[in-house]
Design a protein around this motif. Structure first.
Motif, short mmCIF file in Angstrom:
data_model
loop_
_atom_site.label_atom_id
_atom_site.label_comp_id
_atom_site.label_asym_id
_atom_site.label_seq_id
_atom_site.Cartn_x
_atom_site.Cartn_y
_atom_site.Cartn_z
N THR A 1 0.94 -1.14 -0.03
CA THR A 1 -0.03 -0.01 -0.03
C THR A 1 0.74 1.08 0.14
OG1 THR A 1 -1.95 0.99 0.92
CG2 THR A 1 -0.44 -0.10 2.62
N ARG A 2 0.06 2.38 -0.09
CA ARG A 2 0.79 3.63 -0.26
C ARG A 2 0.11 4.83 0.34
NH1 ARG A 2 -3.34 5.62 -1.60
NH2 ARG A 2 -4.71 5.26 -3.52
N ILE A 3 0.74 5.96 0.53
CA ILE A 3 0.14 7.17 0.53
C ILE A 3 0.21 7.92 -0.51
CG2 ILE A 3 -0.14 7.56 2.95
CD1 ILE A 3 2.07 9.37 2.85
N GLY A 4 -0.56 8.73 -1.28
CA GLY A 4 -0.56 9.40 -2.26
C GLY A 4 -0.91 10.96 -2.34
N PRO A 5 -0.08 11.75 -1.45
CA PRO A 5 -0.21 12.68 -1.37
C PRO A 5 -0.15 13.82 -2.38
CG PRO A 5 1.67 12.57 -0.20
CD PRO A 5 1.19 11.35 -0.75
N SER A 6 -0.90 15.02 -2.30
CA SER A 6 -0.56 16.07 -3.40
C SER A 6 0.46 16.96 -2.83
CB SER A 6 -1.82 16.56 -3.64
OG SER A 6 -2.84 15.77 -4.20
N PRO A 7 1.24 17.42 -3.49
CA PRO A 7 2.32 18.44 -3.15
C PRO A 7 1.75 19.81 -3.10
CG PRO A 7 2.83 17.71 -5.29
CD PRO A 7 1.47 17.01 -5.13
N ILE B 1 3.76 10.71 -5.32
CA ILE B 1 3.54 11.86 -5.28
C ILE B 1 2.31 12.19 -6.44
CG2 ILE B 1 4.29 14.20 -5.65
CD1 ILE B 1 5.44 12.99 -3.25
N GLU B 2 1.27 12.69 -5.86
CA GLU B 2 0.02 12.80 -6.95
C GLU B 2 -0.12 14.40 -7.17
OE1 GLU B 2 -3.61 10.61 -5.67
OE2 GLU B 2 -2.44 8.98 -6.30
N ASP B 3 0.93 14.60 -8.32
CA ASP B 3 0.91 15.97 -8.63
C ASP B 3 0.24 16.16 -9.99
OD1 ASP B 3 2.57 14.44 -10.45
OD2 ASP B 3 4.38 15.34 -9.85
N THR C 1 -6.91 12.40 -14.71
CA THR C 1 -7.62 12.78 -13.47
C THR C 1 -7.02 11.68 -12.30
OG1 THR C 1 -9.54 11.22 -14.38
CG2 THR C 1 -9.48 13.50 -14.73
N TYR C 2 -7.46 12.34 -11.12
CA TYR C 2 -7.34 11.55 -10.11
C TYR C 2 -7.84 9.87 -10.49
CZ TYR C 2 -7.83 8.91 -5.75
OH TYR C 2 -7.83 7.96 -4.71
N HIS C 3 -9.23 9.91 -11.00
CA HIS C 3 -9.79 8.45 -11.03
C HIS C 3 -8.83 7.54 -11.93
CE1 HIS C 3 -12.86 10.85 -9.25
NE2 HIS C 3 -12.87 11.61 -10.28
N VAL D 1 -5.81 0.05 -0.88
CA VAL D 1 -5.96 1.60 -0.89
C VAL D 1 -6.48 2.26 0.06
CG1 VAL D 1 -6.94 3.42 -2.47
CG2 VAL D 1 -5.87 1.59 -3.54
N ILE D 2 -5.70 2.82 0.86
CA ILE D 2 -6.11 3.47 2.26
C ILE D 2 -6.30 5.03 1.70
CG2 ILE D 2 -5.58 4.02 4.45
CD1 ILE D 2 -3.62 1.36 3.91
N ARG D 3 -7.58 5.52 1.91
CA ARG D 3 -7.52 6.94 1.57
C ARG D 3 -8.71 7.55 2.30
NH1 ARG D 3 -9.77 5.85 -4.80
NH2 ARG D 3 -11.80 4.91 -4.04
N GLY D 4 -8.92 8.79 2.21
CA GLY D 4 -9.82 9.39 2.95
C GLY D 4 -11.44 9.03 2.61
N GLU D 5 -12.36 9.09 3.45
CA GLU D 5 -13.75 8.60 2.92
C GLU D 5 -14.24 9.73 1.91
OE1 GLU D 5 -16.68 9.06 6.20
OE2 GLU D 5 -15.61 10.68 7.29
N GLU D 6 -13.67 10.88 1.78
CA GLU D 6 -14.26 11.78 0.75
C GLU D 6 -14.18 10.84 -0.70
OE1 GLU D 6 -11.70 12.42 2.50
OE2 GLU D 6 -9.83 13.06 1.20
N TRP D 7 -13.50 9.93 -0.79
CA TRP D 7 -13.39 9.23 -2.04
C TRP D 7 -14.55 8.24 -2.03
CZ3 TRP D 7 -10.56 11.69 -5.63
CH2 TRP D 7 -9.76 12.61 -5.20
N ILE D 8 -15.27 7.89 -1.28
CA ILE D 8 -16.26 7.05 -1.40
C ILE D 8 -17.22 7.40 -2.62
CG2 ILE D 8 -18.46 6.04 -0.38
CD1 ILE D 8 -16.81 6.12 2.42
N1 GLU Z 1 -4.04 12.56 -3.72
C1 GLU Z 1 -5.30 11.88 -3.08
C2 GLU Z 1 -5.44 12.90 -1.86
O1 GLU Z 1 -4.60 13.60 -1.43
C3 GLU Z 1 -4.70 10.88 -2.54
C4 GLU Z 1 -5.84 9.65 -2.32
C5 GLU Z 1 -5.51 8.28 -2.40
O2 GLU Z 1 -4.76 8.08 -1.47
O3 GLU Z 1 -5.82 7.48 -3.43
O4 GLU Z 1 -6.41 12.70 -1.45
#
Ligand code: GLU
Length: 545
Positions: free
Chosen positions: A37-43, A73-75, A232-234, A249-256
């Protein structure tokens, strides 16, 4: 329509195939049950607690199972990009002790599933985009900003769902190859859209934290590639998590709410869906009500806050673990000396109601964590923090290293350890009396003792003072002088017959404590004296003669 010809027209330079990508990024050979797994932060330059919250889950799940945890890095969003943000992010994660096995790092990339920065992965997205186009599952859409706005207005007026679907998608979906060719030749800009099925049946998506989620199937022709060819993100999520072989895929609930699009993509591409874990939003209680933490109003949402306040990484981890797993605190009580990495973190124990960021709770956790550290470890942690945030205090810690180490040992010698230290910032304040440079007379001497008695006491005290006395020999002397001056040696005697005494030993010890530390509230006088050293003890007492 000849979709193959459309794909060639849109992506003339793309020669790679999905099969080649499958070979380039093979399944990882890992033990059975290993989580990747990963984190995918936006810079964006703002690293928030949520980034660390998700990182803790990912790191634990991966490393507990012999898997891999990586940083991507989700840039893709150029507008939100901030110079130096990647470095800030990496250094914050580093500070908080998050260990990535691969991914973006300060020097570039580490690992064989990269590049790990989305802007450098354009080639892969385009291979899959071309493939989807050739399958008739994606098409170019030439709607202009103005046309899109008109559609939005119409949908609002008709109280319809916003987006491009059904009749709103028709015109672009049905362009002939020649029309597309002509538009492109005319330099019209286009985005690549997914061609959705017009089928509103429901889908079931399982979420490891929330269980089975029933949702409507996606019917939107959502955007895969923006007009600059950036995904796009998707789309990036599907391509990246597939080819980086994420299992979770561990991410915030805003993606549900976007899940139906993601499910559609994975199904269309014949890829195995990862296990989704949508984590609860960080909340706080204000005026008795729970609300989302806000970037604008709540400094504690920024990870930098914890750094600046000097809350040590272990404390932040333990605090997050208490938020994340309801059984962590119980485990901690049963295993007071264990490393938090030994706690078996499980998704099943996660709560789905908002995670409450309670700073009082954090302070308690932090006190506990610091109370378990050795003086040496406290010293190192404090010094490292001070070097960045309190260079003046760092100098003192270095110049008087032995004294600082003894001071940090105060209150830790008995069975019950004192919990005086809350965080590094407060520790500087707490320890300030050990150094003349930062000593402050905070509290006044007890009023119950007259100036004459005070002078008399300190004269006798100094006369009999032997720095090498042990605690009981020292206290015997204090009692003796107390009695000589007409103060009650036993506090309860004074309570019963206050008329018989000038005051009690409590007033006397308070007076010594205030002379030595400047405050009425401080640890054991004998221990403090030992830490201060003979010279400082004598000079501070002499001031009161
Ligand atoms: N770039 C997305 C965010 O910052 C990452 C979500 C994900 O981990 O897929 O919310």
């Amino acid at each position: 329509m000849n979709y193959q010809a459309l794909a060639e027209l849109l992506f003339p330079d793309v020669t790679g195939t999905p099969e080649q990508l499958e070979q380039k990024f093979p399944q990882r050979s890992l033990p059975e049950g290993a989580v990747v797994t990963r984190i995918g932060p936006s810079p964006t330059g703002f690293v928030h607690l949520g980034n660390l919250y998700n990182a803790v889950i990912g790191e634990r799940l991966a490393h507990q199972s012999g898997g891999v945890f990586y940083l991507r890095i989700e840039d893709t969003d150029e507008k939100r990009k901030v110079e130096g943000a990647v470095e800030t992010l990496i250094s914050a994660m580093n500070y908080f002790g998050v260990q990535f096995d691969e991914g973006a790092d300060a020097q570039g990339d580490r690992g064989s599933y990269g590049p790990y920065r989305q802007r450098q992965r354009k080639e892969f997205y385009h291979i899959i985009a071309k493939y989807l186009t050739a399958q008739g599952k994606a098409y170019p859409c030439f709607l202009t900003e103005q046309e899109l706005q008109e559609i939005r207005d119409k949908q609002t007026a008709n109280k319809e769902n916003p987006g491009i679907y059904g009749i709103y998608a028709e015109a672009n979906r049905n362009l002939t190859l020649e029309q597309v060719q002509e538009n492109i030749r005319a330099g019209k800009s286009w985005v690549l859209r997914f061609r959705a099925e017009e089928n509103e049946e429901s889908i079931l998506v399982s979420d490891a934290i929330r269980g089975e989620l029933k949702m409507p199937r996606n019917t939107m022709d959502f955007v895969l590639l923006k007009s600059d060819g950036i995904p796009t993100y998707h789309f990036a999520h599907a391509v990246d998590d597939h080819f980086m072989r994420s299992t979770h895929v561990i991410r915030g609930e805003e993606w549900i709410s976007s899940l139906p699009m993601h499910v559609e993509l994975f199904n269309t591409l014949g890829w195995q869906q990862p296990v989704y874990c949508h984590t609860a939003t960080l909340m706080k209680i204000e005026d008795g009500k729970k609300r989302k933490l806000s970037k604008r109003k709540d400094p504690e949402l920024a990870l930098a806050y914890y750094q600046q306040e000097g809350i040590c990484p272990e404390a932040v981890w333990e605090f997050l673990l208490t938020l994340l797993n309801s059984n962590f605190e119980e485990w901690r009580l049963a295993n007071p000396d264990a490393d938090y990495h030994d706690f078996k973190y499980t998704i099943e124990k996660m709560s789905i109601s908002g995670a409450l960021v309670d700073l009082d709770k954090l302070r308690d956790v932090s006190k506990e964590v610091l109370s378990r550290m050795t003086a040496e470890k406290l010293y190192q942690g404090l010094l490292a923090w001070c070097q960045e945030y309190r260079p003046d205090f760092a100098e003192l810690l270095k110049n008087y290293q032995n004294r600082a180490l003894r001071a940090l040992q105060v209150g830790r010698n008995g069975a019950k350890v004192r919990k005086d230290l809350e965080n590094w910032k407060q520790s500087c304040e707490f320890l300030s009396f050990y150094f003349d440079e930062t000593f402050r007379q905070q509290d006044a001497m007890p009023e119950e003792i007259s100036e004459a008695d005070r002078k008399e006491f300190f004269r006798k005290y100094l006369e009999s003072y032997q720095h090498s006395d042990d605690s009981s020999a020292w206290f015997a002397k204090v009692k003796e002088i107390t009695e000589q001056l007409g103060y009650a040696v036993k506090p309860k005697d004074f309570k019963k017959h206050p008329e018989d005494y000038k005051g009690s030993i409590i007033h006397i010890t308070n007076m010594i404590r205030i002379a030595l530390t400047g405050r009425a509230n401080a640890p054991d006088i004998w221990e403090v004296s030992q830490a201060l050293g003979e010279e400082l003890v004598l000079s501070r007492l002499k001031k009161w003669l």
